[in-house]
Design an enzyme around this catalytic site. Structure first.
Site: not given
Ligand code: SF4
Length: 230
Positions: A118-119, A204, A227
């Protein structure tokens, strides 16, 4: 000599000597002199210290904000407030896919199942792409934020991107940030005073508990501490 003609690793090596003991404004002044318009400022919109400093010293440098689609509304309001007062451009960088498109492709709440992916989709890849036109980027990383940031250099070579990374606030303590905010009446994301000393995407990020370090509320309960953009 223009930045295009510079060997960026040489620039980093020289900076280690030229900027030894330099304050944040001098570091930014140096960066503006070396990189000119090929310098970008990355901001998480947690507070306006870095963008305020940049506005004073390198006002034409673009400010980049990673708009993941998962931010707290307070962060987006902060982004808009900074954009309204900043002398240069504040650019919102968005992922290739909207949240809905990502949900359709990977399933909903990817951040729960695979936060690294996701990041990568919502932060790392968009920043990589956004930084292409620049030779150097400025980040607000500070040693005091967490143990894994305790040795972040003020100027380093970002080998993965072939850019120079500059952290003018690296040596700032929390009290230095608080002092700057007060002296210059700088904007702060209201979540900071609500117990969120480090603010990322809403799914998060939680408030920290007494005794925890500033980034303990990020990906709480997971081994993940960043991230992947730094
Ligand atoms: Fe995805 Fe969480 Fe990363 Fe944001 S912090 S990009 S919601 S995993």
């Amino acid at each position: 000599m223009t930045a295009e003609l510079l060997d960026l690793t040489e620039v980093v090596d020289r900076a280690a000597h030229e900027l030894e003991g330099a304050g944040a404004m001098d570091v930014l002044r140096w960066a503006g002199g070396v990189f000119g318009s090929r310098l970008a400022i990355a901001s998480s919109m947690q507070d306006g210290v870095l963008t305020h400093l940049a506005g004073r010293v390198v006002p034409d440098a673009d400010v980049l904000f990673l708009d993941t689609g998962y931010h707290f509304v307070e962060t987006l309001v902060m982004r808009d407030a900074v954009a309204a007062s900043h002398p240069g451009r504040v650019l919102s960088i968005t992922p290739v896919q909207s949240v809905a498109e990502q949900d359709a492709a990977y399933g909903p709440r990817l951040y729960e199942r695979d936060p690294d992916l996701c990041c990568r989709l919502r932060k790392r890849a968009p920043l990589d792409e956004a930084l292409r036109p620049y030779d150097a980027w400025v980040t607000g990383l500070r040693h005091a934020e967490s143990p894994d940031r305790s040795d972040v250099p003020v100027v380093s070579y970002d080998a993965a991107r072939g850019k120079v990374r500059i952290a003018p606030l690296a040596r700032w303590r929390d009290v230095d940030v608080a002092d700057y905010l007060q002296r210059h009446d700088v904007l702060v994301n209201p979540l900071v005073s609500a117990g969120y000393p480090s603010i990322g995407c809403a799914p998060c990020t939680r408030a920290v508990r007494p005794g925890e370090h500033a980034r303990a509320g990020r990906w709480a309960g997971l081994s993940k501490t960043g991230c992947g953009i730094h």
